[in-house]
Design an enzyme around this catalytic site. Structure first.
Site, PDB file in Angstrom:
ATOM      1  N   PRO A 271      -4.637 -14.442 -10.463  1.00 34.84           N
ATOM      2  CA  PRO A 271      -4.956 -13.364 -11.408  1.00 34.84           C
ATOM      3  C   PRO A 271      -3.697 -12.553 -11.738  1.00 34.84           C
ATOM      4  O   PRO A 271      -2.884 -12.280 -10.854  1.00 34.84           O
ATOM      5  CB  PRO A 271      -5.975 -12.503 -10.660  1.00 34.84           C
TER       6      PRO A 271
ATOM      7  N   ALA B  55       5.467 -15.757  -8.904  1.00 32.87           N
ATOM      8  CA  ALA B  55       5.187 -17.199  -8.830  1.00 32.87           C
ATOM      9  C   ALA B  55       5.588 -17.882 -10.134  1.00 32.87           C
ATOM     10  O   ALA B  55       6.185 -18.967 -10.128  1.00 32.87           O
ATOM     11  CB  ALA B  55       3.706 -17.433  -8.524  1.00 32.87           C
TER      12      ALA B  55
ATOM     13  N   ASP C 169       8.212 -10.402  -3.036  1.00 31.08           N
ATOM     14  CA  ASP C 169       7.366 -11.368  -3.761  1.00 31.08           C
ATOM     15  C   ASP C 169       8.109 -12.655  -4.066  1.00 31.08           C
ATOM     16  O   ASP C 169       7.583 -13.755  -3.889  1.00 31.08           O
ATOM     17  CB  ASP C 169       6.946 -10.788  -5.121  1.00 31.08           C
TER      18      ASP C 169
ATOM     19  N   GLY D  97       1.003 -11.432  -6.717  1.00 31.96           N
ATOM     20  CA  GLY D  97       2.340 -11.972  -6.991  1.00 31.96           C
ATOM     21  C   GLY D  97       2.385 -12.994  -8.117  1.00 31.96           C
ATOM     22  O   GLY D  97       3.167 -13.947  -8.058  1.00 31.96           O
TER      23      GLY D  97
HETATM   24  O1  PMV Z   1       1.262  -5.804  -7.245  1.00 33.41           O
HETATM   25  P1  PMV Z   1       2.462  -6.684  -7.101  1.00 33.41           P
HETATM   26  O2  PMV Z   1       2.111  -8.103  -6.763  1.00 33.41           O
HETATM   27  O3  PMV Z   1       3.366  -6.553  -8.306  1.00 33.41           O
HETATM   28  O4  PMV Z   1       3.303  -6.149  -5.829  1.00 33.41           O
HETATM   29  C1  PMV Z   1       4.069  -4.967  -5.883  1.00 33.41           C
HETATM   30  C2  PMV Z   1       4.677  -4.652  -4.532  1.00 33.41           C
HETATM   31  C3  PMV Z   1       5.500  -3.371  -4.473  1.00 33.41           C
HETATM   32  O5  PMV Z   1       5.952  -3.223  -3.122  1.00 33.41           O
HETATM   33  C4  PMV Z   1       4.659  -2.161  -4.835  1.00 33.41           C
HETATM   34  C5  PMV Z   1       6.708  -3.419  -5.407  1.00 33.41           C
HETATM   35  C6  PMV Z   1       7.797  -4.396  -4.962  1.00 33.41           C
HETATM   36  O6  PMV Z   1       8.611  -4.783  -5.827  1.00 33.41           O
HETATM   37  O7  PMV Z   1       7.890  -4.746  -3.771  1.00 33.41           O
END
Ligand code: PMV
Length: 327
Positions: free
Chosen positions: A112, A122, A164, A118
């Protein structure tokens, strides 16, 4: 011959947001993948098609110098997706020293979008791998991770951690602290994911935490506490102590809520999973909406989530031991 690569999404066992300020985080790759296919063209044009991104698909075709592709879908969606894909293609052309190579790019993903799993990392990791291989260059997963991090950092205006992109490139459970990225040995982790069907704007949520942290000492302390918790979590991981991991996930969720990044739907799903018997549950990723992750080796949490109105979809997610790979 077109070249295809896939890369996994991830859940955060611990440490999102705090990782942006140099605290450690532990993301884990899960078996939901983005697949990108790249074919070199005979000219210098780019063509990007996205299908099945859990949002409407689209196709964009434009010349290297055109700045406004003519497409019949909402502009913000195209701009967001194109920003990542354009930058991934640019870094691949740079790695292959082929600045004028025209490429057809097709993206499919069962992760999603913008929900904390992530998806953008990906897509970027798989896109760089497929494009560099299509142009005759083989990069190690660590080199792909570094280029993918630079893409995310630039597209997200400087606000991104390596978590990520490194996790998606190398797979498994990883530990990221600043530029120190390594893989971790883990027990079999029984992840269950609940998804509220919405997406969030990671940049906005990161900016919100930054503002809170600048204004309030408690927010600085909360970020530090998340770091302490991650270090305790690493011990629990080494010992294979799932009950302790669950307790720490519950605390991590509370600390993220104190930073203002939870949401009613996320809290409802977290509570449903806990009441269904999960060892622990927390939001995953930037928060605001999207996904939660729970640990449960029985069926209770998934059943409880499926009965929760706030939950659009729940599923068990295997740890993905493969990171980026050729398809
Ligand atoms: O929601 P996502 O999958 O974009 O994860 C963001 C994670 C954070 O720690 C809030 C930002 C980052 O770049 O690590």
């Amino acid at each position: 011959m077109p070249t295809s690569s896939s890369a996994p999404g991830k859940v955060y066992l611990f440490g999102e947001h705090a990782v942006v300020y140099g605290e450690p985080a532990v993301p884990c790759a899960i078996e939901r993948r983005a697949t990108v296919t790249v074919a070199e063209r005979g000219d210098d044009r780019q063509r990007v098609s996205a299908a099945d991104l859990t949002l409407d698909g689209f196709t964009v075709e434009y010349g290297a110098s055109d700045d406004a592709p003519d497409v019949d879908v909402p502009t913000p969606l195209v701009e967001a997706a194109m920003g990542y894909v354009d930058a991934a293609m640019a870094t691949a052309r740079d790695a292959a020293d082929r600045p004028d190579a025209g490429l057809d790019v097709t993206i499919e993903s069962d992760i999603p979008l913008g929900a904390g799993l992530g998806s953008s990392a990906a897509v970027v990791v798989a896109a760089i791998d497929a494009a560099t291989r299509e142009l005759g260059v083989d990069l190690a997963p660590e080199a792909i991770a570094e280029r993918a991090y630079e893409v995310e950092r630039d597209v997200q205006s400087g606000e991104a951690s390596r978590a990520d992109t490194f996790c998606s490139a190398v797979g498994g459970a990883v530990r990221v602290e600043g530029s120190d990225c390594r893989t971790l040995a883990t027990p079999d982790l029984p992840f269950v994911v609940g998804y509220d069907g919405t997406s969030h704007d990671t940049g906005e949520l990161v900016a919100g935490v930054r503002a809170l942290r600048e204004e309030y000492d408690f927010a600085r302390d909360t970020v530090g506490s998340i770091g302490d918790l991650v270090r305790r979590g690493e011990e629990a991981l080494r010992e294979g102590d799932v009950a302790e991991l669950g307790r720490l996930m519950d605390v991590n969720h509370g600390l993220l809520a104190a930073l203002g990044v939870s949401a009613r739907s996320l809290d409802e799903m977290v509570w449903a999973a806990r009441e269904g018997g999960a060892a622990g549950a927390k939001l995953t990723g930037a928060g605001g909406g999207g996904c939660i992750v729970a640990l449960d080796d029985g069926a209770g949490a998934e059943t409880a989530l499926s009965l929760t109105p706030a939950c659009d979809e729940s599923f068990r997610a295997e740890l993905a031991t493969d990171g980026v790979r050729a398809e």
